[in-house]
Design an enzyme around this catalytic site. Structure first.
Site, PDB file in Angstrom:
ATOM      1  N   TYR A 158      24.458  41.589  39.957  1.00  0.00           N
ATOM      2  CA  TYR A 158      23.995  42.760  40.424  1.00  0.00           C
ATOM      3  C   TYR A 158      23.661  43.905  38.943  1.00  0.00           C
ATOM      4  CZ  TYR A 158      28.964  44.688  39.845  1.00  0.00           C
ATOM      5  OH  TYR A 158      30.238  44.833  39.483  1.00  0.00           O
ATOM      6  N   GLU A 159      24.406  43.054  37.795  1.00  0.00           N
ATOM      7  CA  GLU A 159      23.938  43.860  36.720  1.00  0.00           C
ATOM      8  C   GLU A 159      22.610  43.782  36.061  1.00  0.00           C
ATOM      9  OE1 GLU A 159      28.547  44.604  35.180  1.00  0.00           O
ATOM     10  OE2 GLU A 159      27.447  42.983  34.844  1.00  0.00           O
ATOM     11  N   ALA A 172      38.610  40.887  43.187  1.00  0.00           N
ATOM     12  CA  ALA A 172      38.736  41.553  44.129  1.00  0.00           C
ATOM     13  C   ALA A 172      37.868  41.206  45.321  1.00  0.00           C
ATOM     14  CB  ALA A 172      38.935  43.036  43.998  1.00  0.00           C
ATOM     15  N   HIS A 225      35.416  50.620  30.686  1.00  0.00           N
ATOM     16  CA  HIS A 225      36.206  49.285  30.650  1.00  0.00           C
ATOM     17  C   HIS A 225      35.987  48.326  29.493  1.00  0.00           C
ATOM     18  CE1 HIS A 225      36.711  48.369  35.253  1.00  0.00           C
ATOM     19  NE2 HIS A 225      36.904  49.793  34.965  1.00  0.00           N
ATOM     20  N   HIS A 227      28.076  40.447  36.247  1.00  0.00           N
ATOM     21  CA  HIS A 227      28.070  40.299  37.643  1.00  0.00           C
ATOM     22  C   HIS A 227      26.505  40.188  37.793  1.00  0.00           C
ATOM     23  CE1 HIS A 227      32.004  42.473  37.496  1.00  0.00           C
ATOM     24  NE2 HIS A 227      32.006  41.692  38.519  1.00  0.00           N
ATOM     25  N   SER A 259      38.447  42.934  38.600  1.00  0.00           N
ATOM     26  CA  SER A 259      38.552  44.361  38.771  1.00  0.00           C
ATOM     27  C   SER A 259      39.979  44.540  38.897  1.00  0.00           C
ATOM     28  CB  SER A 259      37.858  44.950  39.692  1.00  0.00           C
ATOM     29  OG  SER A 259      36.511  44.358  39.821  1.00  0.00           O
ATOM     30  N   MET A 301      31.378  39.775  44.821  1.00  0.00           N
ATOM     31  CA  MET A 301      30.245  39.661  44.124  1.00  0.00           C
ATOM     32  C   MET A 301      30.129  38.878  42.750  1.00  0.00           C
ATOM     33  SD  MET A 301      29.252  43.823  44.838  1.00  0.00           S
ATOM     34  CE  MET A 301      29.311  44.531  46.288  1.00  0.00           C
ATOM     35  N   SER A 302      31.356  37.988  42.660  1.00  0.00           N
ATOM     36  CA  SER A 302      31.468  37.526  41.207  1.00  0.00           C
ATOM     37  C   SER A 302      31.985  35.829  41.481  1.00  0.00           C
ATOM     38  CB  SER A 302      32.519  38.093  40.640  1.00  0.00           C
ATOM     39  OG  SER A 302      33.912  38.021  41.382  1.00  0.00           O
ATOM     40  N   ASN A 304      40.054  45.854  50.709  1.00  0.00           N
ATOM     41  CA  ASN A 304      39.599  46.465  51.708  1.00  0.00           C
ATOM     42  C   ASN A 304      39.097  45.582  52.869  1.00  0.00           C
ATOM     43  OD1 ASN A 304      37.352  45.689  49.654  1.00  0.00           O
ATOM     44  ND2 ASN A 304      36.184  46.145  51.222  1.00  0.00           N
ATOM     45  N   HIS A 337      33.954  51.464  45.606  1.00  0.00           N
ATOM     46  CA  HIS A 337      34.361  50.834  44.248  1.00  0.00           C
ATOM     47  C   HIS A 337      35.849  51.508  43.989  1.00  0.00           C
ATOM     48  CE1 HIS A 337      34.032  48.316  40.825  1.00  0.00           C
ATOM     49  NE2 HIS A 337      33.967  49.524  40.094  1.00  0.00           N
TER      50      HIS A 337
HETATM   51  N1  HPA Z   1      32.203  43.284  49.636  1.00  0.00           N
HETATM   52  C1  HPA Z   1      31.802  42.956  48.420  1.00  0.00           C
HETATM   53  N2  HPA Z   1      32.713  42.657  47.134  1.00  0.00           N
HETATM   54  C2  HPA Z   1      33.600  43.403  47.503  1.00  0.00           C
HETATM   55  C3  HPA Z   1      34.474  43.957  48.206  1.00  0.00           C
HETATM   56  C4  HPA Z   1      33.614  43.909  49.525  1.00  0.00           C
HETATM   57  O1  HPA Z   1      33.980  44.380  50.778  1.00  0.00           O
HETATM   58  N3  HPA Z   1      35.579  44.245  48.116  1.00  0.00           N
HETATM   59  C5  HPA Z   1      35.791  44.019  46.684  1.00  0.00           C
HETATM   60  N4  HPA Z   1      34.850  43.152  46.233  1.00  0.00           N
END
Ligand code: HPA
Length: 282
Positions: free
Chosen positions: A95-96, A123, A71, A93, A39, A221-222, A245, A254
């Site tokens: 989660y998709e 990320a 995207h 992903h 991302s 998540m990847s 973050n 997101h």
């Molecule tokens: N948690 C899960 N996935 C993420 C995060 C997070 O804090 N930041 C970027 N992808």
């Protein structure tokens, strides 16, 4: 390129996609690296010179990209900073709701096109104190908490690969080159353990504390399905996380992940450029 390079367990579902790419000239010259862009780093793909390009949506039998609207999801091959690279802009992903094996569709295709080195970016939320937003982490190991493994399914890898070891999933030599690349461009990359969860919800503070106690330095998540598959196929792999973050903070969004990703995309690109210029032999 002949099909001799193709793994015997190459999933039938991806054969048409691979054939389509080969017909369009992909793999005619051997890619030195396959790069999967996380991302916010999609623009790296614009740096590919003289590229062959193909949107995932043109690949027959390839999973439908369920990516965020707007995207671009496509694969390119060309010279990226002087290195013959396959570049995947957009990934699948868990989660998709994809089937486990589809999470590594890009890796199967990359392997089928001859790539034997895999560089994955993402990320991630920082857990370790010294990984605030804006930090760069060289993944040295992972913890798979996604509840899914990309090698699950009726068509399994055979022989020794049926139960592939993950003791060296992240190649130490390639990680050394990644750290060196960082130093070369004035970026301090910290080695760390990446945990992946299913998502799509971010973690609660209690979950982040659990992850920390388990030994995770960052969470996302990847990446893990791609590295598991690449490693099982004998590819040398490395992973680069941009911490966007602090995991578990009340403001996790997101939007923030994408914004911090975009703001730091040039730094990530600088490290990738230095790495690609010094990949060494696969
Ligand atoms: N948690 C899960 N996935 C993420 C995060 C997070 O804090 N930041 C970027 N992808």
């Amino acid at each position: 390129m002949t099909d001799a390079t193709q793994h015997p367990a190459f999933p039938q579902d991806f054969v048409p996609a691979l054939a389509h790419l080969k017909r369009r000239g992909f793999g005619e010259t051997l890619p030195a690296v396959a790069l999967i862009l996380g991302s916010g780093f999609g623009d790296v793909e614009q740096e590919v010179v003289g590229p062959l390009r193909c949107p995932y949506s043109d690949l027959p039998g390839f999973p439908r990209p369920a990516g965020t609207a707007g995207h671009v999801c496509r694969v390119s091959q060309g010279a990226l900073w002087g290195t013959n690279a396959l570049v995947f802009r957009g990934r699948y992903h868990a989660y998709e709701g994809h089937a486990p094996r589809d999470l590594a569709a890009c890796v199967w295709v990359a392997h089928g096109l001859g790539a034997r080195t895999l560089v994955v970016t993402n990320a991630a939320g920082g857990i370790r104190q010294d990984l605030p937003p804006g930090s760069l982490m060289a993944i040295r190991d992972h913890i798979n908490l996604m509840g899914v493994n990309p090698l699950v399914g009726p068509q399994r890898l055979a022989g020794a690969s049926a139960f592939p070891p993950m003791g060296a999933a992240y190649d130490a030599g390639l990680r050394g080159r990644l750290l060196e690349a960082g130093r070369g461009v004035g970026e301090r990359l910290l080695p760390g353990v990446y945990a992946a969860v299913l998502g799509p919800s971010f973690e609660t503070p209690a979950e982040v504390e659990m992850l920390r106690r388990l030994g995770a330095d960052a969470v996302g998540m990847s990446t893990i399905p791609e590295v598991i598959t690449g490693s099982a196929l004998g590819m040398r792999a490395c992973g680069l996380s941009l911490i966007t973050n602090r995991a578990g903070s009340a403001q996790d969004s997101h939007q923030q992940v994408l914004q911090v990703g975009t703001e730091n995309a040039d730094r990530v690109a600088g490290v990738l450029k230095a790495l690609l210029q010094n990949l060494g032999p696969a």
